[in-house]
Design an enzyme around this catalytic site. Structure first.
Site, PDB file in Angstrom:
ATOM      1  N   ASN A 112      -9.288 -15.240 -10.613  1.00 29.94           N
ATOM      2  CA  ASN A 112      -8.396 -16.385 -10.734  1.00 29.94           C
ATOM      3  C   ASN A 112      -7.045 -15.945 -11.301  1.00 29.94           C
ATOM      4  O   ASN A 112      -7.003 -15.210 -12.283  1.00 29.94           O
ATOM      5  CB  ASN A 112      -9.083 -17.393 -11.683  1.00 29.94           C
TER       6      ASN A 112
ATOM      7  N   HIS B 103     -12.838 -25.455  -3.524  1.00 28.25           N
ATOM      8  CA  HIS B 103     -13.177 -24.261  -4.313  1.00 28.25           C
ATOM      9  C   HIS B 103     -14.060 -24.639  -5.490  1.00 28.25           C
ATOM     10  O   HIS B 103     -13.834 -25.627  -6.152  1.00 28.25           O
ATOM     11  CB  HIS B 103     -11.941 -23.485  -4.772  1.00 28.25           C
TER      12      HIS B 103
ATOM     13  N   HIS C  54     -15.136 -23.805  -9.121  1.00 28.95           N
ATOM     14  CA  HIS C  54     -14.795 -23.079 -10.346  1.00 28.95           C
ATOM     15  C   HIS C  54     -16.097 -22.649 -11.012  1.00 28.95           C
ATOM     16  O   HIS C  54     -16.997 -23.477 -11.211  1.00 28.95           O
ATOM     17  CB  HIS C  54     -14.073 -23.992 -11.350  1.00 28.95           C
TER      18      HIS C  54
END
Lengths: 156, 156
Positions: A33, A102, A104
């Protein structure tokens, strides 16, 4: 994020440098990230550019979450964490900033949970927070490439 | 939660009243939430009592998330929301309070996101929170049974 000529991976409007990718499956890919909230905070995305979770096919859904499950277990162990948070911010009014599904994955530790000062917007024991897109300094590609290299080794 | 003689559904140490269940699949079930943060906040669980997400089989993982995806789309539409939050608090240091894997699905709306007063610990635009287990009054079984009945109709 800079455009990378020839990269196969798109994350919403961003073309993803392959050095950031540490795991792929037939329908999904995992990246470190650019602004992580905690060590080991990574993202898993479908290869197809799909905005909302409901738009994934059953095969894409299975592939995404089986991969997320496997990655979560490895990064939790690698970071000597004891728990994980898995989240999809699905749609603009859930805090989603990149319009591409997405997951996390955030490793969590007892110390983090009890010590609010460490948390950079992520959490505390009484008032769990989920501010995954607070203003944070972007990391360099070198930092991200190094981290991705470490994670790749977890699966070799 | 009271024990219900003969119920097939367990949620960690709790035996779940079938009136709270609004959707089942071969390996998963969905229930309305005794303490919801927002209208439409529901939970999807594997039928097998498994504490950590990593302990689910690939089939259980797929079944859980394909069901969660489908339910999310329906409750979002039913509550005239525009986004969803999907979260697994996986392990004791992620805020998990019931040691049985469960996906939180929370419908989100622009108004909620902008007006912090409505949020009961859930969210605001600048400091997204995820306090899914703040102290809230338990709802009655009658309230929950009524809500589950409404959601069952979404799939009929």
């Amino acid at each position: 994020m800079d455009t990378v000529a020839g990269s196969k991976y798109r994350f919403g409007p961003h073309e993803i440098d392959e050095r950031q990718v540490f795991r792929t499956s037939p329908l999904s890919f995992a990246i470190v990230n650019i602004r992580h909230t905690r060590p080991g905070h990574v993202l898993v995305c479908p290869k197809r550019l799909v905005k909302r979770f409901a738009d994934l096919s059953p095969d894409e859904t299975s592939d995404l979450w089986i991969m997320a499950k496997e990655i979560g277990a490895r990064v939790e162990q690698y970071h000597r964490a004891s728990s994980l948070t898995f989240t999809i911010q699905d749609g603009p009014h859930s805090g989603q900033t990149v319009p591409h599904v997405h997951v996390h994955i955030v490793p969590r530790r007892k110390e983090d949970f009890e010590n609010n000062d460490n948390n950079k917007g992520m959490m505390n024991a009484k008032n769990e927070t989920l501010d995954l897109d607070i203003e944070r300094k972007d990391r360099t590609m070198e930092e991200m490439a190094q981290e991705a290299k470490e994670y790749r080794a977890l699966f070799s």
